[in-house]
Design a protein around this motif. Structure first.
Motif: not given
Length: 492
Positions: A50-57, A363-371, A391-393
């Protein structure tokens, strides 16, 4: 060294067996360029995703595509309004059905089902939880009973440093037990203790390995850390399955009431009713019930218990907030009784502090993955069927677009100028949003209020002598949990 060996084997085998299953799609979301076979996995490094994704954002925008392996694409969203819109669409309500190492869970229960099975089971679960628990006095009484027992244990510590994790997990688990089985367990019960431990361990184990092993199933057969983690997860799920099956069987043999008194009663009666009506291929099966019970425990125990662990850390780091909560509570609630839900309207600052705990903990930083169930468009980009969606909550909970001082712990984020609670229209989604938002949200809110507010009412907390805990020390898996700690509970 073994990680390099494993990496080499994965690359070699991947190059041999890899074959693309997707046709070319124009106008895909942008994203970081990856390596053949492994995609972007190695670029994650040791940084929590979730933190790496915030950097890529910062480079690729609010919506981008990462490849967790060459054939495991994941679209990650960082804008609240996009997340709310996208997750409200039925086309994004799918779940990954190809679990390679926990096949007995795929397509069953409440979390991993999709389509008509999911709709029917979720509808039943929401209705049943509401009928048996949400807003019902008996459930609140059960929670208060667990809070009272917990406070009794904390008082008996005589201000000795204590790790509250197990106590909180057992107390919260018992609330689920009351709802599902119609009874509670003594904290000293060995089987009950084992149940709580297995759930906690699975949350810690499955999160870090899930995506990697899903992307590279060969890892479950190669000696090393991934295979060990898979074996632990499989063993735990088998034990949990056996435990729940036994309790359901005992419950069924002892139940004689015409009315449904708990979740299992309601489920069994619905199954009987569908049989009576001659419904073919009913989704109300014993296996579906077992996995649903496992899901209720997994979703309802670790999340609430861990959020309460975070509450103690944030309040310890912000003693002024705890003092304001205690003053508000003392001004409105008699000293000789516990706080109840009817008191919530009298305690706006306390409510705001609990909401701020949820925001900061994420608590659940990326939620549960959807498809994604069919080709669709997200944020102007074409996204093909089968793509995973996250979703990067954590990101939206720390986004200056929605929060004045996102890095600061400040209950005023949830208070207006008159000191009344404000639930922000955007930027807050601790239970996710859309069609697959947490079905136990109402109960979780009740538990968090009653556990946290009553701890604050009855105790001051201090660091263990010579040590200092920090919210920056955490373990990241499927959920973000604080590193183990001990604190001192001082009765007020």
């Amino acid at each position: 060294m073994i990680e390099f060996v494993i990496g080499g084997i994965v690359l070699f085998l991947g190059l041999i067996y890899f074959r693309s299953k997707r046709t070319a799609v124009n106008n895909l979301p942008p994203g970081p360029p990856g390596l053949p076979v492994v995609g972007n996995l190695l670029q994650l490094g040791r940084t929590p995703p979730f933190k790496r994704f915030m950097e890529w954002r910062k480079t690729y925008g609010d919506t981008f595509l990462v490849k967790m392996g060459s054939d495991y694409p994941l679209v990650v969203m960082h804008d609240y309004n996009t997340i709310k819109k996208v997750l409200s669409d039925e086309v994004t309500a799918g779940r990954d059905q190809g679990f390679v190492f926990l096949k007995e869970l795929a397509g069953k229960g409440l979390i991993l089902t999709q389509g008509d099975v999911w709709k029917e089971q979720r509808r039943f679960a929401i209705s049943t939880l509401r009928d048996f628990g949400m807003g019902k006095t008996w459930l609140e009484d059960n929670i208060i009973g667990e809070v009272e027992d917990m406070c009794g244990v904390l008082r008996q510590l005589n201000q000795q440093p204590f790790d509250p994790k197990t106590l909180l997990s057992h107390s919260v688990s018992n609330v689920i037990c009351a709802l599902v089985f119609g009874k509670r367990f003594d904290h000293s019960d060995a089987k009950f203790g084992k149940l709580s431990t297995l759930f906690a361990e699975n949350v810690q184990v499955i999160g870090p390995i899930l995506t990697i092993v899903q992307a590279f199933p060969i890892l479950q057969f190669i000696p090393g850390p991934f295979r060990r983690a898979v074996k632990i997860a499989q063993r735990n799920v088998a034990e949990l399955h056996s435990f729940c099956k036994q309790l359901i069987s005992e419950h069924q043999s002892q139940s004689s009431s015409e009315s449904a008194d708990d979740y299992i009663d309601g489920y069994l009666k619905e199954a009987q009713e569908q049989t009576r009506k001659g419904i073919v291929n009913s989704t109300f099966t014993e296996e579906q019930l077992i996995i649903s019970v496992l899901d209720l425990f997994a979703a309802g125990t670790e999340t609430t218990a861990t959020t309460t662990l975070w509450a103690l850390i944030f309040l310890l780091e912000n003693p002024d907030v705890m003092s304001k909560m205690q003053k508000e509570i003392d001004d409105h609630i008699p000293r000789d009784r516990f706080i109840r839900m009817e008191d919530k309207g009298l305690l706006p600052y306390t409510e705001a502090a609990i909401l701020e705990i949820q925001r900061c903990a994420s608590l659940v930083p990326l939620g549960v993955f959807h498809q994604i169930l069919a080709d669709t468009v997200i944020d102007g980009y074409n996204v093909p069927k089968g793509t995973l969606l996250a979703a990067n909550l954590y990101s939206i909970h720390h986004d200056p677009r929605y929060w004045k001082n996102p890095a600061s712990f400040d209950p005023n984020h949830f208070l207006d100028a008159d000191g009344k609670v404000v639930h922000p229209a955007a930027g807050f989604a601790p239970f996710e949003v859309g069609k697959r938002s947490c079905l136990g949200e109402a109960m979780a809110k009740m538990e968090l209020h009653l556990f946290i507010a009553n701890i604050v009412k009855n105790f001051n907390v201090e660091n263990e002598p010579g040590k200092k805990i920090s919210h920056e020390n955490y373990v990241s898996s499927f959920i973000i949990g604080p590193s183990p700690y001990k604190i001192v509970f001082i009765p007020r």
